[in-house]
Design an enzyme around this catalytic site. Structure first.
Site, PDB file in Angstrom:
ATOM      1  N   ARG A 104      -0.926  -4.750   2.321  1.00  0.00           N
ATOM      2  CA  ARG A 104      -0.025  -3.922   3.123  1.00  0.00           C
ATOM      3  C   ARG A 104       1.210  -4.721   3.529  1.00  0.00           C
ATOM      4  O   ARG A 104       1.118  -5.932   3.791  1.00  0.00           O
ATOM      5  CB  ARG A 104      -0.783  -3.484   4.377  1.00  0.00           C
ATOM      6  CG  ARG A 104      -0.033  -2.528   5.289  1.00  0.00           C
ATOM      7  CD  ARG A 104       0.151  -1.183   4.672  1.00  0.00           C
ATOM      8  NE  ARG A 104       0.451  -0.147   5.652  1.00  0.00           N
ATOM      9  CZ  ARG A 104       0.854   1.072   5.324  1.00  0.00           C
ATOM     10  NH1 ARG A 104       1.006   1.416   4.047  1.00  0.00           N
ATOM     11  NH2 ARG A 104       1.089   1.979   6.244  1.00  0.00           N
ATOM     12  N   THR A 388       3.944   7.228  -2.900  1.00  0.00           N
ATOM     13  CA  THR A 388       2.721   6.496  -3.245  1.00  0.00           C
ATOM     14  C   THR A 388       2.132   6.950  -4.577  1.00  0.00           C
ATOM     15  O   THR A 388       2.383   8.035  -5.041  1.00  0.00           O
ATOM     16  CB  THR A 388       1.691   6.745  -2.125  1.00  0.00           C
ATOM     17  OG1 THR A 388       2.346   6.511  -0.904  1.00  0.00           O
ATOM     18  CG2 THR A 388       0.461   5.940  -2.293  1.00  0.00           C
ATOM     19  N   THR A 406       2.292   1.865  -2.942  1.00  0.00           N
ATOM     20  CA  THR A 406       3.320   2.753  -2.404  1.00  0.00           C
ATOM     21  C   THR A 406       4.572   1.984  -2.019  1.00  0.00           C
ATOM     22  O   THR A 406       4.519   0.766  -1.814  1.00  0.00           O
ATOM     23  CB  THR A 406       2.778   3.483  -1.143  1.00  0.00           C
ATOM     24  OG1 THR A 406       3.743   4.421  -0.681  1.00  0.00           O
ATOM     25  CG2 THR A 406       2.482   2.512  -0.009  1.00  0.00           C
ATOM     26  N   GLU A 408       6.116   3.932   0.362  1.00  0.00           N
ATOM     27  CA  GLU A 408       6.115   4.923   1.438  1.00  0.00           C
ATOM     28  C   GLU A 408       6.828   6.190   0.994  1.00  0.00           C
ATOM     29  O   GLU A 408       6.308   6.883   0.165  1.00  0.00           O
ATOM     30  CB  GLU A 408       6.685   4.317   2.728  1.00  0.00           C
ATOM     31  CG  GLU A 408       6.584   5.061   4.051  1.00  0.00           C
ATOM     32  CD  GLU A 408       5.951   6.420   4.189  1.00  0.00           C
ATOM     33  OE1 GLU A 408       4.797   6.610   3.767  1.00  0.00           O
ATOM     34  OE2 GLU A 408       6.581   7.299   4.777  1.00  0.00           O
ATOM     35  N   GLU A 427       8.041   1.188   4.624  1.00  0.00           N
ATOM     36  CA  GLU A 427       6.662   1.333   5.122  1.00  0.00           C
ATOM     37  C   GLU A 427       6.553   1.281   6.644  1.00  0.00           C
ATOM     38  O   GLU A 427       5.622   1.829   7.227  1.00  0.00           O
ATOM     39  CB  GLU A 427       5.786   0.241   4.508  1.00  0.00           C
ATOM     40  CG  GLU A 427       4.360   0.673   4.256  1.00  0.00           C
ATOM     41  CD  GLU A 427       4.272   1.675   3.124  1.00  0.00           C
ATOM     42  OE1 GLU A 427       3.737   2.759   3.373  1.00  0.00           O
ATOM     43  OE2 GLU A 427       4.743   1.385   2.007  1.00  0.00           O
ATOM     44  N   ASP A 430       5.584   3.937   9.166  1.00  0.00           N
ATOM     45  CA  ASP A 430       4.197   4.308   9.478  1.00  0.00           C
ATOM     46  C   ASP A 430       3.765   3.814  10.864  1.00  0.00           C
ATOM     47  O   ASP A 430       2.708   4.204  11.354  1.00  0.00           O
ATOM     48  CB  ASP A 430       3.233   3.769   8.410  1.00  0.00           C
ATOM     49  CG  ASP A 430       3.187   4.668   7.175  1.00  0.00           C
ATOM     50  OD1 ASP A 430       3.832   5.733   7.189  1.00  0.00           O
ATOM     51  OD2 ASP A 430       2.519   4.303   6.195  1.00  0.00           O
ATOM     52  N   SER A 452      -2.851   5.380   5.593  1.00  0.00           N
ATOM     53  CA  SER A 452      -3.878   6.390   5.323  1.00  0.00           C
ATOM     54  C   SER A 452      -4.443   6.240   3.919  1.00  0.00           C
ATOM     55  O   SER A 452      -5.260   7.058   3.497  1.00  0.00           O
ATOM     56  CB  SER A 452      -3.269   7.779   5.451  1.00  0.00           C
ATOM     57  OG  SER A 452      -2.764   7.963   6.742  1.00  0.00           O
ATOM     58  N   GLY A 472      -0.015  10.640  -0.765  1.00  0.00           N
ATOM     59  CA  GLY A 472       0.189  11.814   0.080  1.00  0.00           C
ATOM     60  C   GLY A 472       0.227  11.552   1.571  1.00  0.00           C
ATOM     61  O   GLY A 472      -0.100  12.438   2.366  1.00  0.00           O
ATOM     62  N   GLY A 473       0.600  10.329   1.982  1.00  0.00           N
ATOM     63  CA  GLY A 473       0.675  10.048   3.417  1.00  0.00           C
ATOM     64  C   GLY A 473      -0.667  10.325   4.073  1.00  0.00           C
ATOM     65  O   GLY A 473      -1.718  10.045   3.492  1.00  0.00           O
TER      66      GLY A 473
HETATM   67  N1  GLU Z   1       2.823   5.158   3.693  1.00  0.00           N
HETATM   68  C1  GLU Z   1       1.676   5.982   3.479  1.00  0.00           C
HETATM   69  C2  GLU Z   1       0.421   5.286   3.921  1.00  0.00           C
HETATM   70  O1  GLU Z   1       0.317   4.126   3.784  1.00  0.00           O
HETATM   71  C3  GLU Z   1       1.540   6.409   2.053  1.00  0.00           C
HETATM   72  C4  GLU Z   1       2.719   7.226   1.627  1.00  0.00           C
HETATM   73  C5  GLU Z   1       2.420   8.325   0.645  1.00  0.00           C
HETATM   74  O2  GLU Z   1       1.329   8.423   0.105  1.00  0.00           O
HETATM   75  O3  GLU Z   1       3.302   9.134   0.393  1.00  0.00           O
HETATM   76  O4  GLU Z   1      -0.473   5.886   4.412  1.00  0.00           O
END
Ligand code: GLU
Length: 579
Positions: A104, A388, A406, A408, A427, A430, A452, A472-473
């Site tokens: 990360r 991502t 990712t 982000e 990133e 987040d 996530s 997908g965040g």
């Molecule tokens: N930044 C997100 C995360 O680490 C992922 C971003 C995404 O999947 O679009 O949870």
């Protein structure tokens, strides 16, 4: 010996990839393949093909995963690349153990707690465009360090060999598809806001045209020759720092682009972290996921533990989905209250993943009626303070990689490092924007923002059963959870489990769902008290949730390699020896 044996086929691969691309309309996308001897699945056909060829040349799953990820940095540059970070989950066939690497991004040492507050107004910056398109949201990238760590720990190839096919791909070019074009289009304003990004992505490419990125090829080449130190120190590191502290904005842009705090010392000091995976038992299976700094493993795990109190297989689809949505909301409440970077906050992981705690949370669920959202977090004593892309690889020896990486937002910070051909992440958005002592995801220097990402490997009797992950965040968590329930409880095959329409309940008033889900289930779920709305991505306008990949391990070593059929333009699932 194996290194030598692989060097020759990889050189051949480089030649193959170097055949003039205009003779090639681009590789075919296949969403499902069954077969033997290894499998690779990702969102992109070039990247999957690179991984497959590494496997065929004798590389293992880790070698192929790194090569595939490096190729994704070329063909999926708006979702992944060396300017970002991710989580690498590995099942080792020899030991039978699941291990993970936390790659990360981290906050720079000089990042103040009010970094996301606009000094002019005293209010938090808007998420977009201010925070997303900025230097201030750029975290110290972890992806390259992750590749190096994974290869050293478990791979057979040195980094230069694993980067070679991607370097050729960047130099020779690939055919633009509608997804790539769409992502440029959606980002044109901010891509044109930086001289460096404008030069690379400032024009809308035609579908079918050849796209080359010689700067990225040179960057990969530099790293191949001199190692990751050339990225984390020296000229390239100084250039990244400059791009963050004094973003190369064009004279015409109206975007505010707040400056960031990255320093060369942050890059020099970056380390991946070897972490134990999260683990829960679910209906006799062992589910391994990513521990904090991601909230993926803890949140998917808690929801599974809650759901284990119910007979989903014996329920109607609507009842099962009702329980899925309720369990998601409860575990999201705990995610918000308790999960952050464990080097900075005390995450009560054992409690969050215990059956006793799940039983307590489950008492709040009424099978006949939805709870009012948001629900509160559970009471856990003894804690002080509390776009991502994804790829899945299996090899002939039985090793498995599930890797989510990712930058982000689609297009990251929008800032290409001048002359280097890759985008920097955003990133750090987040983190929670406003500092609050009680918030485990508050900004702190050197900290990793809560993720996530949920790369997940499920074992049955100690052997791989299913590996799955998605972008997908925060919807990643519910996408992975829903795929697992579809496969384990609701009688679907893995391809059906990926294809099924998705819904996400992240402890908000409304359930957000894909149109296919709304058509099929909204009425029945609304009768139970859910407010079901159609999901729409605020940036892309698409109504899709996630872009998963997965592999199922069947009897007789049969592999089912699965990618999306429709979402994000469809993915590419391959196997070494098709059935
Ligand atoms: N930044 C997100 C995360 O680490 C992922 C971003 C995404 O999947 O679009 O949870």
């Amino acid at each position: 010996m194996r290194r030598l044996a692989i060097a020759v086929p990889l050189a051949l691969l480089a030649t193959l990839l170097a055949t003039p691309a205009h003779a090639d309309p681009g590789p075919l996308k296949v969403p499902t393949r069954q077969g033997y001897g290894g499998a690779v699945t990702s969102v992109d056909p070039y990247a999957s093909r690179v991984g497959l060829r590494v496997l065929k040349a004798g590389g293992n799953a880790v070698d192929a995963a790194v090569a595939t990820a490096a190729a994704l940095g070329v063909t999926e540059p708006f979702s992944a690349g060396i300017g970002g970070g991710g989580y690498f989950v590995y099942y080792d066939a020899e030991t039978g153990k699941v291990r993970t690497i936390d790659g990360r991004e981290t906050a720079p040492a000089a990042m103040p707690r009010d970094a996301f507050i606009d000094p002019e107004t005293g209010e938090p910056y808007n998420f977009s465009p201010e925070l997303v398109t900025s230097g201030v949201s750029v975290g110290v990238p972890g992806t390259l360090a992750t590749w190096q760590r994974a290869l050293r720990r478990w791979g057979t190839l040195p980094l230069d060999r694993a980067l070679a096919p991607a370097e050729v791909l960047a130099r020779r070019g690939f055919r633009v598809d509608a997804t790539f074009r769409g992502q440029v289009k959606q980002n044109l304003e901010r891509f044109r806001a930086f001289t460096s990004t404008r030069a690379l992505y400032g024009r809308l490419p035609k579908v079918g045209s050849l796209f080359r990125n010689p700067d990225l090829a040179d960057t990969y080449d530099l790293i191949a020759d001199h190692g990751p130190r050339r990225f984390y120190d020296g000229a390239l590191a100084r250039e990244m720092v400059r791009a963050v502290r004094r973003p190369p904005t064009t004279s015409s842009t109206q975007l505010p682009v707040p400056k960031g705090f990255l320093a060369v010392g942050d890059l020099r000091g970056y380390r991946t972290i070897d972490r134990a995976p999260t683990h829960v038992e679910y209906r006799g299976l062992d589910v391994y996921g990513m521990a904090p700094s991601s909230s993926g493993g803890s949140t998917v795990g808690e929801a599974l533990n809650i759901l284990e109190n119910h007979d989903l297989a014996g329920a109607t689809p609507e009842q099962a989905l009702h329980l899925y949505l309720e369990a998601s909301a409860l575990s999201f409440a705990d995610r918000g209250a308790y999960v952050g970077d464990p080097d900075f906050v005390d995450v009560p992981l054992d409690t969050l993943l215990s059956d006793e705690y799940a039983a307590e949370r489950d008492e709040l669920i009424d099978p006949g009626s939805a709870m009012t959202k948001p629900v509160g977090a559970g009471d856990i004593p003894d804690t002080e303070n509390v776009e991502t892309t994804n790829l899945t690889v299996a090899d002939r020896w039985g090793n498995v990689v599930e890797y989510t990486l990712t930058i982000e937002q689609t297009g990251g910070s929008g800032i290409v490092v001048p002359g280097r051909g890759f985008l920097l992440n955003n990133e750090l958005t987040d983190f929670s924007p406003v500092y609050d002592e009680a918030d485990p995801n508050r900004i702190e220097p050197g900290k990793r923002p809560r993720s996530s990402m949920s790369p997940t490997i499920v074992l049955r009797d100690g052997k791989p059963f299913v590996a799955v992950g998605s972008p997908g965040g925060s919807t990643i968590i519910t996408t992975v959870l829903q795929i697992l329930l579809n496969r384990i409880d609701l009688g679907m095959t893995l391809p059906q489990a990926l294809r099924a329409p998705r819904a996400t309940q992240r402890n908000t008033a409304a359930v957000l769902a894909e149109p296919g889900f709304v058509d099929r289930y909204a009425e029945a779920l609304e009768a139970l008290g859910h407010d079901v709305q159609t999901y729409e991505d605020i940036f892309t306008g698409t109504q899709e949730i996630g872009a998963a990949t997965g592999i199922e391990f069947g009897p007789g070593r049969l592999l089912t390699s699965v990618a999306e059929r429709d979402r994000r333009g469809g993915g590419s699932a391959l196997v070494v020896r098709p059935r």
